[in-house]
Design a protein around this motif. Structure first.
Motif, mmCIF file in Angstrom:
data_model
loop_
_atom_site.group_PDB
_atom_site.id
_atom_site.type_symbol
_atom_site.label_atom_id
_atom_site.label_comp_id
_atom_site.label_asym_id
_atom_site.label_seq_id
_atom_site.Cartn_x
_atom_site.Cartn_y
_atom_site.Cartn_z
ATOM 1 N N ILE A 1 20.025 40.241 -8.874
ATOM 2 C CA ILE A 1 19.298 40.920 -9.956
ATOM 3 C C ILE A 1 17.978 40.215 -10.263
ATOM 4 C CG2 ILE A 1 19.376 41.453 -12.433
ATOM 5 C CD1 ILE A 1 22.291 42.318 -12.031
ATOM 6 N N PRO A 2 17.957 38.864 -10.376
ATOM 7 C CA PRO A 2 16.667 38.204 -10.630
ATOM 8 C C PRO A 2 15.629 38.478 -9.534
ATOM 9 C CG PRO A 2 18.450 36.688 -11.117
ATOM 10 C CD PRO A 2 19.068 37.892 -10.462
ATOM 11 N N SER A 3 16.086 38.520 -8.286
ATOM 12 C CA SER A 3 15.173 38.825 -7.181
ATOM 13 C C SER A 3 14.667 40.271 -7.289
ATOM 14 C CB SER A 3 15.879 38.607 -5.848
ATOM 15 O OG SER A 3 15.027 38.927 -4.778
ATOM 16 N N GLY A 4 15.558 41.190 -7.622
ATOM 17 C CA GLY A 4 15.165 42.584 -7.807
ATOM 18 C C GLY A 4 14.172 42.755 -8.942
ATOM 19 N N ILE A 5 14.400 42.021 -10.022
ATOM 20 C CA ILE A 5 13.480 42.088 -11.168
ATOM 21 C C ILE A 5 12.096 41.596 -10.755
ATOM 22 C CG2 ILE A 5 12.987 41.062 -13.425
ATOM 23 C CD1 ILE A 5 15.989 41.349 -14.031
ATOM 24 N N LYS A 6 12.038 40.550 -9.948
ATOM 25 C CA LYS A 6 10.740 40.055 -9.453
ATOM 26 C C LYS A 6 10.040 41.121 -8.611
ATOM 27 C CE LYS A 6 11.768 35.142 -9.438
ATOM 28 N NZ LYS A 6 12.056 33.957 -8.638
ATOM 29 N N GLN A 7 10.822 41.814 -7.786
ATOM 30 C CA GLN A 7 10.231 42.876 -6.964
ATOM 31 C C GLN A 7 9.754 44.041 -7.837
ATOM 32 O OE1 GLN A 7 12.686 43.976 -3.579
ATOM 33 N NE2 GLN A 7 13.090 41.822 -3.098
ATOM 34 N N PHE A 8 10.538 44.388 -8.842
ATOM 35 C CA PHE A 8 10.106 45.428 -9.781
ATOM 36 C C PHE A 8 8.797 45.019 -10.451
ATOM 37 C CE2 PHE A 8 14.710 47.025 -10.755
ATOM 38 C CZ PHE A 8 14.646 47.894 -9.669
ATOM 39 N N ASP B 1 2.970 45.311 -11.496
ATOM 40 C CA ASP B 1 1.658 44.651 -11.494
ATOM 41 C C ASP B 1 0.647 45.418 -10.653
ATOM 42 O OD1 ASP B 1 2.710 42.686 -13.132
ATOM 43 O OD2 ASP B 1 2.957 41.205 -11.523
ATOM 44 N N ILE B 2 1.070 45.904 -9.505
ATOM 45 C CA ILE B 2 0.165 46.677 -8.640
ATOM 46 C C ILE B 2 -0.321 47.930 -9.370
ATOM 47 C CG2 ILE B 2 0.044 48.109 -6.552
ATOM 48 C CD1 ILE B 2 1.950 46.022 -5.241
ATOM 49 N N ILE B 3 0.598 48.629 -10.012
ATOM 50 C CA ILE B 3 0.221 49.865 -10.703
ATOM 51 C C ILE B 3 -0.667 49.563 -11.905
ATOM 52 C CG2 ILE B 3 1.103 51.878 -11.969
ATOM 53 C CD1 ILE B 3 1.546 51.918 -8.883
ATOM 54 N N GLU B 4 -0.269 48.570 -12.693
ATOM 55 C CA GLU B 4 -1.028 48.266 -13.916
ATOM 56 C C GLU B 4 -2.380 47.621 -13.629
ATOM 57 O OE1 GLU B 4 2.334 47.772 -17.377
ATOM 58 O OE2 GLU B 4 1.753 45.951 -16.280
ATOM 59 N N GLN B 5 -2.469 46.843 -12.561
ATOM 60 C CA GLN B 5 -3.708 46.121 -12.283
ATOM 61 C C GLN B 5 -4.632 46.846 -11.312
ATOM 62 O OE1 GLN B 5 -2.452 42.191 -11.058
ATOM 63 N NE2 GLN B 5 -1.336 41.870 -12.969
ATOM 64 N N PHE C 1 -5.092 56.371 -4.193
ATOM 65 C CA PHE C 1 -4.309 56.580 -5.413
ATOM 66 C C PHE C 1 -2.922 57.116 -5.051
ATOM 67 C CE2 PHE C 1 -8.305 57.671 -8.154
ATOM 68 C CZ PHE C 1 -8.832 56.420 -7.891
ATOM 69 N N LEU C 2 -2.919 58.106 -4.195
ATOM 70 C CA LEU C 2 -1.646 58.705 -3.786
ATOM 71 C C LEU C 2 -0.776 57.691 -3.043
ATOM 72 C CD1 LEU C 2 -3.012 62.159 -2.571
ATOM 73 C CD2 LEU C 2 -2.007 61.595 -4.794
ATOM 74 N N ARG C 3 -1.418 56.905 -2.227
ATOM 75 C CA ARG C 3 -0.688 55.899 -1.444
ATOM 76 C C ARG C 3 -0.024 54.872 -2.354
ATOM 77 N NH1 ARG C 3 -2.761 51.041 1.691
ATOM 78 N NH2 ARG C 3 -1.110 50.615 3.166
ATOM 79 N N LEU C 4 -0.760 54.375 -3.349
ATOM 80 C CA LEU C 4 -0.191 53.388 -4.266
ATOM 81 C C LEU C 4 0.956 53.975 -5.087
ATOM 82 C CD1 LEU C 4 -3.390 51.495 -5.509
ATOM 83 C CD2 LEU C 4 -1.545 50.577 -4.093
ATOM 84 N N ALA C 5 0.787 55.211 -5.543
ATOM 85 C CA ALA C 5 1.855 55.856 -6.318
ATOM 86 C C ALA C 5 3.083 56.070 -5.439
ATOM 87 C CB ALA C 5 1.367 57.180 -6.895
ATOM 88 N N GLN C 6 2.862 56.525 -4.220
ATOM 89 C CA GLN C 6 3.971 56.756 -3.292
ATOM 90 C C GLN C 6 4.708 55.445 -2.991
ATOM 91 O OE1 GLN C 6 2.729 57.800 0.702
ATOM 92 N NE2 GLN C 6 4.529 59.075 0.991
ATOM 93 N N GLN C 7 3.972 54.378 -2.755
ATOM 94 C CA GLN C 7 4.589 53.083 -2.481
ATOM 95 C C GLN C 7 5.388 52.597 -3.694
ATOM 96 O OE1 GLN C 7 1.226 50.658 -1.374
ATOM 97 N NE2 GLN C 7 1.467 51.114 0.802
ATOM 98 N N PHE C 8 4.867 52.828 -4.890
ATOM 99 C CA PHE C 8 5.571 52.430 -6.110
ATOM 100 C C PHE C 8 6.941 53.099 -6.166
ATOM 101 C CE2 PHE C 8 6.615 53.559 -10.555
ATOM 102 C CZ PHE C 8 6.797 52.290 -11.086
ATOM 103 N N TYR C 9 6.951 54.428 -6.055
ATOM 104 C CA TYR C 9 8.225 55.146 -6.137
ATOM 105 C C TYR C 9 9.193 54.739 -5.020
ATOM 106 C CZ TYR C 9 6.391 58.144 -9.830
ATOM 107 O OH TYR C 9 5.891 58.611 -11.020
#
Length: 179
Positions: free
Chosen positions: A139-146, A151-155, A114-122
């Protein structure tokens, strides 16, 4: 008939036998009481730890959900061609829980994934935002990365946190601990 001497000898033996039984029962009683006290202390510590971990995980979950909403708003602004400051704007995330987890002993009771995923997100959001601001990525590429990070956090992380807190809640059902 029994002599007085034999009678006194029996009295002495019964006295010592009764004293021995009193001593043994006292030692056993103290041992059982101490053992029960120890078990109660361990159980109390476990229940306290479960409760603290429940609140920590729920708070992290809510903070991440709020930060995802902030990031989604930023993604909308980034796509607006009339908003010229979007490239340099960084998400103004809530970080009270995340920052205070550094100082909480309960943090280490949280599953490491859990901590690892949150840390990677930030970290990944900050890195992507820096690349957008510098013009290293579009910007479109950045939006895809965001979106990939969202998706990782929500799923993965949010469902895992919900499952974990439900498990903790089940552990505490039937106890005097109130969540």
């Amino acid at each position: 008939m029994m002599s007085v001497e034999n009678f006194n000898e029996i009295k002495k033996t019964s006295f010592w036998v009764s004293q021995l039984f009193i001593l043994v029962s006292t030692v056993v009683g103290v041992f059982l009481a101490a053992n029960q006290g120890y078990q109660q202390a361990v159980q109390f510590e476990n229940m306290t730890s479960y409760k603290e971990n429940y609140y920590l995980q729920k708070s992290l979950q809510y903070e991440l959900q709020d930060n995802i909403a902030i990031l989604k708003e930023l993604m909308i602004r980034l796509q607006d061609p009339n908003y010229f400051g979007a490239r340099n704007e960084s998400p103004n995330f809530y970080s009270l829980v995340w920052e205070n987890m550094k100082y909480s002993k309960t943090t280490l009771g949280t599953p490491p994934e859990f901590l690892r995923l949150a840390q990677q997100f930030y970290r990944n959001i900050a890195t992507t935002q820096q690349k957008i601001a510098k013009g290293d990525i579009s910007i479109p590429s950045g939006i895809k990365q965001f979106q990939a990070q969202i998706d990782i956090i929500e799923q993965q992380l949010i469902p895992a946190l919900e499952k974990s807190t439900e498990q903790i809640k089940k552990e505490l059902d039937g106890t005097s601990v109130i969540l």
